[in-house]
Design an enzyme around this catalytic site. Structure first.
Site, short mmCIF file in Angstrom:
data_model
loop_
_atom_site.label_atom_id
_atom_site.label_comp_id
_atom_site.label_asym_id
_atom_site.label_seq_id
_atom_site.Cartn_x
_atom_site.Cartn_y
_atom_site.Cartn_z
N TYR A 175 -22.10 7.27 40.26
CA TYR A 175 -22.42 7.67 38.88
C TYR A 175 -21.51 8.78 38.36
O TYR A 175 -20.89 8.65 37.29
CB TYR A 175 -23.89 8.09 38.79
CG TYR A 175 -24.30 8.55 37.41
CD1 TYR A 175 -24.53 7.62 36.39
CD2 TYR A 175 -24.44 9.90 37.11
CE1 TYR A 175 -24.90 8.04 35.12
CE2 TYR A 175 -24.82 10.33 35.85
CZ TYR A 175 -25.05 9.39 34.85
OH TYR A 175 -25.42 9.80 33.60
N LYS A 179 -18.60 8.67 35.23
CA LYS A 179 -18.55 9.45 33.98
C LYS A 179 -17.19 10.15 33.83
O LYS A 179 -16.71 10.35 32.72
CB LYS A 179 -19.71 10.44 33.92
CG LYS A 179 -21.08 9.75 33.79
CD LYS A 179 -21.18 8.89 32.51
CE LYS A 179 -22.58 8.36 32.26
NZ LYS A 179 -22.68 7.56 31.03
N1 LIG Z 1 -31.05 11.27 31.10
C1 LIG Z 1 -30.16 12.18 31.48
O1 LIG Z 1 -30.51 13.24 32.06
C2 LIG Z 1 -28.70 11.97 31.22
C3 LIG Z 1 -27.81 12.99 31.61
C4 LIG Z 1 -26.47 12.81 31.37
C5 LIG Z 1 -26.01 11.66 30.77
N2 LIG Z 1 -26.91 10.68 30.42
C6 LIG Z 1 -26.38 9.48 29.78
O2 LIG Z 1 -27.13 9.19 28.61
C7 LIG Z 1 -27.04 7.79 28.32
C8 LIG Z 1 -28.41 7.22 28.06
O3 LIG Z 1 -29.17 7.29 29.24
P1 LIG Z 1 -30.74 7.54 29.25
O4 LIG Z 1 -30.96 8.78 29.99
O5 LIG Z 1 -31.30 7.37 27.91
O6 LIG Z 1 -31.19 6.35 30.24
P2 LIG Z 1 -32.17 5.11 30.06
O7 LIG Z 1 -33.43 5.52 29.40
O8 LIG Z 1 -32.22 4.47 31.41
O9 LIG Z 1 -31.37 4.17 29.06
C9 LIG Z 1 -30.23 3.49 29.45
C10 LIG Z 1 -30.05 2.33 28.50
O10 LIG Z 1 -28.87 1.61 28.90
C11 LIG Z 1 -29.22 0.24 28.93
N3 LIG Z 1 -28.34 -0.54 29.80
C12 LIG Z 1 -28.15 -0.46 31.13
N4 LIG Z 1 -27.28 -1.40 31.53
C13 LIG Z 1 -26.92 -2.09 30.41
C14 LIG Z 1 -26.05 -3.17 30.17
N5 LIG Z 1 -25.38 -3.79 31.15
N6 LIG Z 1 -25.89 -3.59 28.89
C15 LIG Z 1 -26.56 -3.00 27.89
N7 LIG Z 1 -27.42 -2.00 28.05
C16 LIG Z 1 -27.58 -1.54 29.31
C17 LIG Z 1 -30.65 0.22 29.41
O11 LIG Z 1 -31.23 -1.05 29.15
P3 LIG Z 1 -32.55 -1.57 29.93
O12 LIG Z 1 -33.72 -0.96 29.22
O13 LIG Z 1 -32.45 -3.06 29.76
O14 LIG Z 1 -32.44 -1.12 31.35
C18 LIG Z 1 -31.22 1.32 28.55
O15 LIG Z 1 -31.47 0.89 27.25
C19 LIG Z 1 -26.33 7.17 29.54
O16 LIG Z 1 -24.97 7.00 29.25
C20 LIG Z 1 -26.51 8.22 30.61
O17 LIG Z 1 -25.53 8.15 31.63
C21 LIG Z 1 -28.24 10.81 30.63
#
Ligand SMILES: NC(=O)c1ccc[n+]([C@@H]2O[C@H](COP(=O)([O-])OP(=O)(O)OC[C@H]3O[C@@H](n4cnc5c(N)ncnc54)[C@H](OP(=O)(O)O)[C@@H]3O)[C@@H](O)[C@H]2O)c1
Length: 252
Positions: A175, A179
């Site tokens: 992961y 990034k």
């Molecule tokens: N949460 C944190 O602490 C954090 C920290 C740093 C960065 N981020 C970044 O923030 C962004 C959003 O993450 P989040 O925390 O909101 O996570 P999340 O709630 O797990 O959401 C991730 C989303 O990506 C979708 N996804 C995964 N694989 C996919 C694919 N092949 N095609 C299309 N959609 C896909 C998921 O769909 P499904 O519902 O179908 O699984 C979900 O809608 C990501 O880029 C993550 O790396 C998050």
């Protein structure tokens, strides 16, 4: 005739930070396209958004799905003004009960599974690039366009090069390094689109309570979405080729 509102596509917007970004862009007058690999989940998410939000089937690892989404956007709206590459996964092999530290141990360079690494990079690095390639012709036609790549401070080479950084053991090829790869794509996209005036920036949401970390994050989705929304809305004088968090610029 082109749609009368600006159009924003957010990938992975059926839940988490992506859904919040879509909500806020819809509230700012955009037609928000809620990208979702599962259309039914996207439709359920779009239905809870006030303003103009519409689900669109989009799996960022599936070229046919990306091409169909681009064709749909062109035929239904005739424009795309903002692209937020938000979709990502953190792993495919985290077993129930495993701590973050234990999982990180299984993904060190000496033992990492290439299948695990390829699956995460396919979604987090090649996915945004494939979506970019399909959408950039429409973005180039927009009066003004912005691209935001949702990255993570975990991908910062500078921060992880510091021996004092306690999160350093989490810097593994899956992961965190994906990034770093996305940051590299961000800079390459920003360089390519400089002459078109299209702004391309990477953001870190911070540790946000979402499904990605089994809701162990400390920030709300509103906080996590803030920097992405800010950069999705910048005008022609806004920055490009930056990596930032709401607290300010991050080192690459
Ligand atoms: N949460 C944190 O602490 C954090 C920290 C740093 C960065 N981020 C970044 O923030 C962004 C959003 O993450 P989040 O925390 O909101 O996570 P999340 O709630 O797990 O959401 C991730 C989303 O990506 C979708 N996804 C995964 N694989 C996919 C694919 N092949 N095609 C299309 N959609 C896909 C998921 O769909 P499904 O519902 O179908 O699984 C979900 O809608 C990501 O880029 C993550 O790396 C998050």
């Amino acid at each position: 005739m082109a749609h009368d509102k600006p159009v924003a596509l957010v990938t992975g917007a059926n839940q988490g930070i992506g859904l919040q970004i879509a909500k806020e862009l819809a509230s700012k007058g955009f037609t928000a396209l809620v990208g979702s690999r599962n259309l039914a989940r996207g439709e359920a998410a779009a239905a809870e958004i006030e303003g103009d939000a519409r689900a669109i089937q989009l799996d960022v690892t599936d070229r046919a799905s990306i091409a169909a989404a681009a064709e749909h956007i062109r035929s239904a709206f005739g424009r795309l003004d903002v692209l937020v590459n938000n979709a990502a996964i953190s792993n495919t092999s985290w077993e129930a009960g495993m701590s973050l530290e234990d999982y990180a141990r299984t993904t060190r360079p000496s033992v990492v599974s290439f299948d695990e690494m390829r699956a995460v990079w396919e979604t987090n690095v090649f996915g945004p690039l494939a979506v970019y390639q399909a959408m950039v012709p429409m973005l180039r036609e927009a009066p003004h366009a912005n691209i935001v790549n949702v990255s993570s401070g975990a991908g910062s080479l500078m921060l992880n090069a510091d021996p004092a950084n306690s999160h350093r053991p989490m810097y593994t090829p899956v992961y965190a390094a994906s990034k770093t790869g996305l940051n590299a794509m961000t800079l390459a996209m920003a360089v390519e689109l400089e002459e078109d005036g299209i702004k391309v920036n990477a953001v870190s949401p911070g540790f946000t309570r979402t499904n990605l970390n089994k809701y162990s994050g400390t920030e709300t989705v509103e906080e996590g979405a803030r920097e992405a929304v800010r950069l999705a809305l910048i005008g022609p004088d806004g920055p490009t080729g930056t990596f930032s968090h709401t607290n300010g610029l991050l080192p690459w």
